[in-house]
Write a protein that holds these residues in place. Sequence first.
Motif, PDB file in Angstrom:
ATOM      1  N   ALA A 112       0.844  -1.197   0.000  1.00  0.00           N
ATOM      2  CA  ALA A 112       0.000   0.000   0.000  1.00  0.00           C
ATOM      3  C   ALA A 112       0.879   1.247   0.000  1.00  0.00           C
ATOM      4  O   ALA A 112       1.901   1.294   0.690  1.00  0.00           O
ATOM      5  N   PRO A 113       0.502   2.252  -0.781  1.00  0.00           N
ATOM      6  CA  PRO A 113       1.274   3.496  -0.772  1.00  0.00           C
ATOM      7  C   PRO A 113       1.180   4.167   0.594  1.00  0.00           C
ATOM      8  O   PRO A 113       0.194   4.026   1.294  1.00  0.00           O
ATOM      9  N   THR A 114       2.214   4.877   0.940  1.00  0.00           N
ATOM     10  CA  THR A 114       2.258   5.555   2.223  1.00  0.00           C
ATOM     11  C   THR A 114       1.562   6.909   2.127  1.00  0.00           C
ATOM     12  O   THR A 114       1.820   7.684   1.222  1.00  0.00           O
ATOM     13  N   CYS A 115       0.691   7.168   3.075  1.00  0.00           N
ATOM     14  CA  CYS A 115      -0.006   8.446   3.147  1.00  0.00           C
ATOM     15  C   CYS A 115       0.798   9.381   4.051  1.00  0.00           C
ATOM     16  O   CYS A 115       1.087   9.039   5.193  1.00  0.00           O
ATOM     17  N   PRO A 116       1.174  10.564   3.550  1.00  0.00           N
ATOM     18  CA  PRO A 116       2.011  11.472   4.329  1.00  0.00           C
ATOM     19  C   PRO A 116       1.257  12.225   5.430  1.00  0.00           C
ATOM     20  O   PRO A 116       1.868  12.948   6.203  1.00  0.00           O
ATOM     21  N   ILE A 117      -0.049  12.048   5.514  1.00  0.00           N
ATOM     22  CA  ILE A 117      -0.836  12.800   6.490  1.00  0.00           C
ATOM     23  C   ILE A 117      -1.761  11.860   7.265  1.00  0.00           C
ATOM     24  O   ILE A 117      -2.763  12.261   7.827  1.00  0.00           O
ATOM     25  N   CYS A 118      -1.402  10.569   7.293  1.00  0.00           N
ATOM     26  CA  CYS A 118      -2.193   9.552   7.986  1.00  0.00           C
ATOM     27  C   CYS A 118      -1.326   8.856   9.024  1.00  0.00           C
ATOM     28  O   CYS A 118      -0.109   8.918   8.967  1.00  0.00           O
ATOM     29  N   GLY A 119      -1.974   8.170   9.946  1.00  0.00           N
ATOM     30  CA  GLY A 119      -1.270   7.350  10.935  1.00  0.00           C
ATOM     31  C   GLY A 119      -0.163   8.110  11.634  1.00  0.00           C
ATOM     32  O   GLY A 119      -0.283   9.308  11.922  1.00  0.00           O
ATOM     33  N   PRO A 120       0.955   7.444  11.903  1.00  0.00           N
ATOM     34  CA  PRO A 120       2.077   8.087  12.600  1.00  0.00           C
ATOM     35  C   PRO A 120       2.666   9.266  11.830  1.00  0.00           C
ATOM     36  O   PRO A 120       3.251  10.162  12.424  1.00  0.00           O
ATOM     37  N   ALA A 121       2.496   9.294  10.502  1.00  0.00           N
ATOM     38  CA  ALA A 121       3.025  10.404   9.698  1.00  0.00           C
ATOM     39  C   ALA A 121       2.362  11.724  10.090  1.00  0.00           C
ATOM     40  O   ALA A 121       3.008  12.777  10.074  1.00  0.00           O
ATOM     41  N   LEU A 122       1.075  11.690  10.436  1.00  0.00           N
ATOM     42  CA  LEU A 122       0.398  12.912  10.873  1.00  0.00           C
ATOM     43  C   LEU A 122       1.025  13.433  12.158  1.00  0.00           C
ATOM     44  O   LEU A 122       1.313  14.624  12.278  1.00  0.00           O
ATOM     45  N   LEU A 123       1.243  12.535  13.101  1.00  0.00           N
ATOM     46  CA  LEU A 123       1.826  12.966  14.379  1.00  0.00           C
ATOM     47  C   LEU A 123       3.231  13.530  14.173  1.00  0.00           C
ATOM     48  O   LEU A 123       3.595  14.537  14.786  1.00  0.00           O
ATOM     49  N   ALA A 124       4.012  12.922  13.286  1.00  0.00           N
ATOM     50  CA  ALA A 124       5.355  13.439  12.996  1.00  0.00           C
ATOM     51  C   ALA A 124       5.262  14.830  12.366  1.00  0.00           C
ATOM     52  O   ALA A 124       6.037  15.725  12.719  1.00  0.00           O
ATOM     53  N   TYR A 125       4.304  15.020  11.462  1.00  0.00           N
ATOM     54  CA  TYR A 125       4.102  16.328  10.825  1.00  0.00           C
ATOM     55  C   TYR A 125       3.751  17.382  11.870  1.00  0.00           C
ATOM     56  O   TYR A 125       4.299  18.488  11.860  1.00  0.00           O
ATOM     57  N   LEU A 126       2.863  17.053  12.778  1.00  0.00           N
ATOM     58  CA  LEU A 126       2.454  18.004  13.810  1.00  0.00           C
ATOM     59  C   LEU A 126       3.602  18.364  14.743  1.00  0.00           C
ATOM     60  O   LEU A 126       3.748  19.514  15.147  1.00  0.00           O
ATOM     61  N   GLN A 127       4.420  17.387  15.066  1.00  0.00           N
ATOM     62  CA  GLN A 127       5.510  17.604  16.017  1.00  0.00           C
ATOM     63  C   GLN A 127       6.665  18.406  15.428  1.00  0.00           C
ATOM     64  O   GLN A 127       7.538  18.856  16.167  1.00  0.00           O
ATOM     65  N   GLN A 128       6.661  18.667  14.131  1.00  0.00           N
ATOM     66  CA  GLN A 128       7.705  19.484  13.511  1.00  0.00           C
ATOM     67  C   GLN A 128       7.603  20.946  13.918  1.00  0.00           C
ATOM     68  O   GLN A 128       8.549  21.705  13.746  1.00  0.00           O
ATOM     69  N   SER A 129       6.444  21.347  14.454  1.00  0.00           N
ATOM     70  CA  SER A 129       6.230  22.740  14.813  1.00  0.00           C
ATOM     71  C   SER A 129       5.413  22.826  16.100  1.00  0.00           C
ATOM     72  O   SER A 129       4.300  22.300  16.155  1.00  0.00           O
ATOM     73  N   PRO A 130       5.938  23.514  17.130  1.00  0.00           N
ATOM     74  CA  PRO A 130       5.157  23.670  18.362  1.00  0.00           C
ATOM     75  C   PRO A 130       3.816  24.371  18.124  1.00  0.00           C
ATOM     76  O   PRO A 130       2.805  24.006  18.730  1.00  0.00           O
ATOM     77  N   ALA A 131       3.786  25.345  17.202  1.00  0.00           N
ATOM     78  CA  ALA A 131       2.535  26.054  16.917  1.00  0.00           C
ATOM     79  C   ALA A 131       1.523  25.115  16.255  1.00  0.00           C
ATOM     80  O   ALA A 131       0.328  25.143  16.569  1.00  0.00           O
ATOM     81  N   ARG A 132       2.004  24.275  15.358  1.00  0.00           N
ATOM     82  CA  ARG A 132       1.140  23.300  14.680  1.00  0.00           C
ATOM     83  C   ARG A 132       0.569  22.308  15.684  1.00  0.00           C
ATOM     84  O   ARG A 132      -0.618  21.996  15.674  1.00  0.00           O
ATOM     85  N   LEU A 133       1.427  21.833  16.582  1.00  0.00           N
ATOM     86  CA  LEU A 133       0.995  20.880  17.607  1.00  0.00           C
ATOM     87  C   LEU A 133      -0.021  21.522  18.554  1.00  0.00           C
ATOM     88  O   LEU A 133      -1.027  20.894  18.915  1.00  0.00           O
ATOM     89  N   ALA A 134       0.202  22.776  18.914  1.00  0.00           N
ATOM     90  CA  ALA A 134      -0.738  23.486  19.791  1.00  0.00           C
ATOM     91  C   ALA A 134      -2.090  23.687  19.099  1.00  0.00           C
ATOM     92  O   ALA A 134      -3.151  23.557  19.723  1.00  0.00           O
ATOM     93  N   ARG A 135      -2.046  24.004  17.820  1.00  0.00           N
ATOM     94  CA  ARG A 135      -3.289  24.192  17.052  1.00  0.00           C
ATOM     95  C   ARG A 135      -4.082  22.882  17.033  1.00  0.00           C
ATOM     96  O   ARG A 135      -5.293  22.867  17.211  1.00  0.00           O
ATOM     97  N   TRP A 136      -3.395  21.776  16.804  1.00  0.00           N
ATOM     98  CA  TRP A 136      -4.046  20.462  16.791  1.00  0.00           C
ATOM     99  C   TRP A 136      -4.649  20.151  18.168  1.00  0.00           C
ATOM    100  O   TRP A 136      -5.790  19.701  18.266  1.00  0.00           O
ATOM    101  N   ALA A 137      -3.881  20.396  19.218  1.00  0.00           N
ATOM    102  CA  ALA A 137      -4.354  20.108  20.578  1.00  0.00           C
ATOM    103  C   ALA A 137      -5.586  20.936  20.939  1.00  0.00           C
ATOM    104  O   ALA A 137      -6.413  20.503  21.747  1.00  0.00           O
ATOM    105  N   ALA A 138      -5.716  22.125  20.350  1.00  0.00           N
ATOM    106  CA  ALA A 138      -6.845  23.002  20.659  1.00  0.00           C
ATOM    107  C   ALA A 138      -8.126  22.625  19.910  1.00  0.00           C
ATOM    108  O   ALA A 138      -9.207  23.151  20.223  1.00  0.00           O
ATOM    109  N   LEU A 139      -8.027  21.734  18.928  1.00  0.00           N
ATOM    110  CA  LEU A 139      -9.226  21.331  18.196  1.00  0.00           C
ATOM    111  C   LEU A 139     -10.189  20.588  19.118  1.00  0.00           C
ATOM    112  O   LEU A 139      -9.757  19.889  20.042  1.00  0.00           O
ATOM    113  N   PRO A 140     -11.498  20.706  18.873  1.00  0.00           N
ATOM    114  CA  PRO A 140     -12.464  20.014  19.730  1.00  0.00           C
ATOM    115  C   PRO A 140     -12.370  18.496  19.570  1.00  0.00           C
ATOM    116  O   PRO A 140     -11.934  18.002  18.523  1.00  0.00           O
ATOM    117  N   ARG A 141     -12.771  17.797  20.603  1.00  0.00           N
ATOM    118  CA  ARG A 141     -12.845  16.333  20.591  1.00  0.00           C
ATOM    119  C   ARG A 141     -14.304  15.938  20.745  1.00  0.00           C
ATOM    120  O   ARG A 141     -15.100  16.654  21.342  1.00  0.00           O
TER     121      ARG A 141
END
Length: 191
Positions: free
Chosen positions: A7-36
């Motif tokens: 299967a092709p790898t999705c750059p914004i799915c699974g662990p890849a999403l978490l790695a993308y978010l962790q590249q930037s503290p602001a990005r990670l904070a924005r994600w954490a602020a989203l509603p659950r």
Amino acid sequence: MPKPETAPTCPICGPALLAYLQQSPARLARWAALPRLALQRGQVLLRAGETPAALWWVEQGLLRASFLDASGRERNHGFYPEQQWLGLPGPPQPSPVSLEALETSRLCVLPYAALQQWQAEEPGLAELLWQGLSAQVQRLTAREQQCLMLDAGQRYQRFLAEEPELAQRLKQRQMFLERCGNPRGSQFVHE
């Protein structure tokens, strides 16, 4: 039985999403602020024909996408365990499927308005989403090939081999609802 394709790898799915978010503290904070959103087992997130206002990321639990025809026949489109997206980035459209929690679940909610703002501020995000959609289309094509080229027994054995953890979480009845499409879904018909 034909050999499974990788299967092709999705750059914004699974662990890849978490790695993308962790590249930037602001990005990670924005994600954490989203509603659950918490869903109980059996709770419907979206009914076919409704237009969603958001994308959802499964943080915990398991959801099922299904079709329902005019005579009441239900067919699986796919299953969405942890670290999977529900919905498509783009203009909101009525959903062809219903989404139901098969287990108690927790979703991160990404409203379309927030996604559009995020894309405007981070132009590279749009490219990642396109790459993710491309990977999804490739997986869908491979699954369609399985539906057309393998018999029910072969599809079932393939599913058990490729998705053993998911198979253990599903009831047998859920696995035997016809499905062709989503790569996470059961892809066999009880013949």
